[in-house]
Design a protein around this motif. Structure first.
Motif, short mmCIF file in Angstrom:
data_model
loop_
_atom_site.label_atom_id
_atom_site.label_comp_id
_atom_site.label_asym_id
_atom_site.label_seq_id
_atom_site.Cartn_x
_atom_site.Cartn_y
_atom_site.Cartn_z
N ASN B 136 0.85 -1.20 0.00
CA ASN B 136 0.00 0.00 0.00
C ASN B 136 0.88 1.24 0.00
N ILE B 137 0.56 2.15 -0.88
CA ILE B 137 1.36 3.38 -0.99
C ILE B 137 0.58 4.55 -0.38
N CYS B 138 1.27 5.35 0.46
CA CYS B 138 0.70 6.58 1.01
C CYS B 138 1.67 7.71 0.69
N ARG B 139 1.14 8.81 0.12
CA ARG B 139 2.01 9.91 -0.25
C ARG B 139 2.01 11.02 0.80
N CYS B 140 1.15 10.91 1.82
CA CYS B 140 1.05 12.01 2.80
C CYS B 140 1.85 11.74 4.07
N THR B 141 1.66 10.58 4.68
CA THR B 141 2.05 10.42 6.08
C THR B 141 3.52 10.08 6.29
N GLY B 142 4.18 9.52 5.29
CA GLY B 142 5.52 8.99 5.55
C GLY B 142 5.46 7.68 6.32
N TYR B 143 4.26 7.12 6.47
CA TYR B 143 4.02 5.78 7.04
C TYR B 143 4.18 5.68 8.56
N GLN B 144 5.01 6.54 9.16
CA GLN B 144 5.30 6.38 10.59
C GLN B 144 4.00 6.39 11.41
N SER B 145 3.11 7.32 11.07
CA SER B 145 1.87 7.43 11.85
C SER B 145 0.91 6.28 11.56
N ILE B 146 1.06 5.67 10.38
CA ILE B 146 0.21 4.50 10.10
C ILE B 146 0.71 3.30 10.93
N VAL B 147 2.03 3.17 11.00
CA VAL B 147 2.60 2.11 11.85
C VAL B 147 2.12 2.30 13.29
N ALA B 148 2.16 3.56 13.75
CA ALA B 148 1.73 3.85 15.13
C ALA B 148 0.25 3.49 15.32
N ALA B 149 -0.57 3.78 14.31
CA ALA B 149 -2.00 3.46 14.41
C ALA B 149 -2.21 1.95 14.49
N VAL B 150 -1.45 1.21 13.68
CA VAL B 150 -1.59 -0.25 13.70
C VAL B 150 -1.15 -0.80 15.06
N ARG B 151 -0.07 -0.25 15.59
CA ARG B 151 0.40 -0.69 16.92
C ARG B 151 -0.66 -0.40 17.98
N LEU B 152 -1.26 0.80 17.90
CA LEU B 152 -2.29 1.15 18.88
C LEU B 152 -3.47 0.18 18.79
N ALA B 153 -3.88 -0.12 17.54
CA ALA B 153 -5.02 -1.03 17.37
C ALA B 153 -4.69 -2.42 17.91
N ILE B 154 -3.47 -2.90 17.66
CA ILE B 154 -3.10 -4.23 18.17
C ILE B 154 -3.09 -4.21 19.70
N THR B 155 -2.54 -3.15 20.28
CA THR B 155 -2.52 -3.03 21.75
C THR B 155 -3.94 -3.09 22.31
N GLN B 156 -4.83 -2.32 21.69
CA GLN B 156 -6.21 -2.28 22.19
C GLN B 156 -6.91 -3.63 22.04
N ARG B 157 -6.66 -4.28 20.91
CA ARG B 157 -7.30 -5.59 20.71
C ARG B 157 -6.74 -6.61 21.71
N ARG B 158 -5.44 -6.53 21.98
CA ARG B 158 -4.86 -7.46 22.97
C ARG B 158 -5.41 -7.19 24.35
N ASN B 159 -5.82 -5.92 24.60
CA ASN B 159 -6.44 -5.58 25.89
C ASN B 159 -7.91 -5.93 25.91
N GLY B 160 -8.39 -6.56 24.86
CA GLY B 160 -9.76 -7.05 24.86
C GLY B 160 -10.80 -6.05 24.39
N GLU B 161 -10.37 -4.90 23.85
CA GLU B 161 -11.37 -3.95 23.35
C GLU B 161 -12.02 -4.51 22.09
N SER B 162 -13.30 -4.19 21.91
CA SER B 162 -14.04 -4.65 20.73
C SER B 162 -13.65 -3.80 19.52
N THR B 163 -13.78 -4.39 18.32
CA THR B 163 -13.46 -3.60 17.12
C THR B 163 -14.54 -2.54 16.87
N GLN B 164 -15.70 -2.74 17.41
CA GLN B 164 -16.82 -1.82 17.09
C GLN B 164 -17.02 -0.76 18.18
#
Lengths: 289, 164
Positions: B136-164
């Motif tokens: 996936n190509i992104c021309r705006c973010t430089g990817y760092q913030s997308i990596v951070a978002a994915v990490r945050l989502a994984i952390t939350q899911r591991r803590n048992g938060e629902s996707t919805q």
């Protein structure tokens, strides 16, 4: 861009697919994952009048058959990494296929598709040549086996004839102790390679008894280093003099020169990547011994 | 024309399709799912990624006639019009998007990855996350913030938060 019009045929069995390919000849192309063919169609570089969808065919086995490993044409790229038979017998193959495309493409793209497409920088054609694969082509008339070295003729040109399709490859099992490695350089992860180098070694636990080296990105089809065996036979695994061997076997090679990379840069990459692959193949051989 | 039955986000349509029509175009035009974005139309950018029978697929490299009987999910099915899916919220919090054109593709590529990591109860290295989204190509973010978002989502899911 969008593709030119075509007729779509979904084959349920191999004989049905071959009958359709025989009927439409040059105007037909089989489609499996579509990860190479559909971009070519979208860009109108390919305009088949008939597409024969072969996804339902039973061509996705990976199995040992006497003295070779058979890989079916419909095996998707993501599967190679999970096959212990590949890791065990063909370490260069196991490493090389890690460089194919991106995860979404690897999940869908197939062995047969990549081989038939014959991109000059693709990993699978180079690996087939390196490992002395036989490519199995079938048509309504019957089947024939084509040595990889004769299969890849030029960029996107193979020795497949109208009405034929690739149904799988056979990789001959190494006879003695063997090792291998694969190195590639591309501008970004998953991009087309600028140069890749694959190495296989046979050895007796201490010294190299034979070696093969293949490059892609040098010419319009994979290139074997003619002198690899002569230069490396007898060299100890602990000190293979990889740089000198890489220099010597690439002397006289004139790589492609295009806007992507100059011939000079490509030549430096050939030496560097060959040296790295050789060194790692020797290290792996020593660890295993 | 080929008779094709496609279900997208739970809605089933019996369509009569020209074989050359891409799944991406059929989703946008026949299903009115404009969250399917087409960037390069030759498999290089990942913007058009959707799920076909649950698996991420480039809808610009798929002919709709090949999807007869398939279930397609697009970004609209993740968190609806208010984009309330956990991964979408993580993208907002971490500034994982700017213009947003590539975002549906990133979300559809990475939502199953987040689930896979949560199921393994494992936080991947940044390099693994970058590899997972390398198509996936992104021309705006430089990817760092997308990596951070994915990490945050994984952390939350591991803590048992629902996707919805």
């Amino acid at each position: 861009m969008r593709p030119a019009p075509f007729s779509y045929h979904k084959a349920e069995r191999l004989d049905q697919a071959l009958a359709l390919l025989a009927e439409f000849g040059e105007d037909a192309r089989p489609i499996a994952g579509g990860q190479s063919l559909v971009p070519m169609m979208n860009l109108r570089l390919a305009r088949p009048s008939h597409l024969v969808d072969i996804n339902a065919l039973d061509l996705d086995t990976i199995e040992l058959r006497s003295d070779h490993l058979h890989i079916g044409a419909l095996v998707r790229h993501e599967r190679y990494a999970r096959e212990s038979l590949i890791a065990q017998h063909f370490p260069a193959f196991a490493e090389g296929v890690e460089w194919i495309g991106h995860p979404t493409i690897r999940r869908r793209g197939t062995l047969g598709g990549s081989i038939s497409h014959a991109d000059p920088t693709a990993e699978l054609p180079a690996l087939c040549v390196l490992l002395g694969a036989e490519i199995i082509a079938q048509s309504a008339e019957g089947s024939r086996r084509i040595p990889a070295a004769e299969f890849f003729i030029s960029a996107y040109v193979t020795s497949l004839e109208a009405g034929e399709m690739v149904t799988g490859i056979d990789l001959p099992l190494p006879k003695g102790k063997s090792s291998g490695a694969f190195e590639e350089f591309a501008e970004r992860s998953g991009d087309f390679a600028i140069i890749s180098a694959g190495v296989t070694l046979e050895h007796d636990g201490r010294a190299i008894t034979d070696a093969r080296v293949v490059w892609s990105g040098v010419d319009l089809a994979p290139v074997m280093a003619e002198r690899a065996g002569d230069l490396l036979r007898g060299k100890p695994l602990s000190a293979p003099e990889a740089e000198a061997a890489a220099q010597a076997m690439s002397a006289g090679i004139t790589p492609l020169d295009d806007p992507m990379a100059s011939a000079e840069f490509r030549h430096s990459l050939i030496v560097e990547l060959t040296q790295r692959a050789l060194t790692r193949a020797c290290e792996k051989a020593m660890q295993a011994s | 024309m080929s008779k094709t039955t496609i279900t997208a986000n739970g809605q089933t349509k019996n369509l009569s399709l020209e074989p050359r029509r891409l799944l991406a175009d059929v989703l946008r035009e026949d299903f009115r799912l404009s969250g399917v974005h087409i960037g390069c139309a030759h498999g290089a950018c990942g913007a058009c990624t959707v799920h076909v029978d649950g698996v991420p697929r480039l809808s610009c490299l798929t002919f709709a006639v090949q999807c007869d009987g398939a279930e397609i999910n697009t970004v609209e099915s993740l968190g609806g019009d208010d984009a309330h899916h956990l991964l979408q919220r993580a993208f907002r919090e971490e500034h994982g998007l700017q213009c947003g054109y590539c975002t549906p593709g990133f979300l559809m590529t990475m939502a199953p990855y987040v689930e896979e990591m949560a199921a393994q109860d494992r936080m991947p290295e940044d390099a693994e996350i970058r590899h997972a989204m390398s198509g996936n190509i992104c021309r705006c973010t430089g990817y760092q913030s997308i990596v951070a978002a994915v990490r945050l989502a994984i952390t939350q899911r591991r803590n048992g938060e629902s996707t919805q």
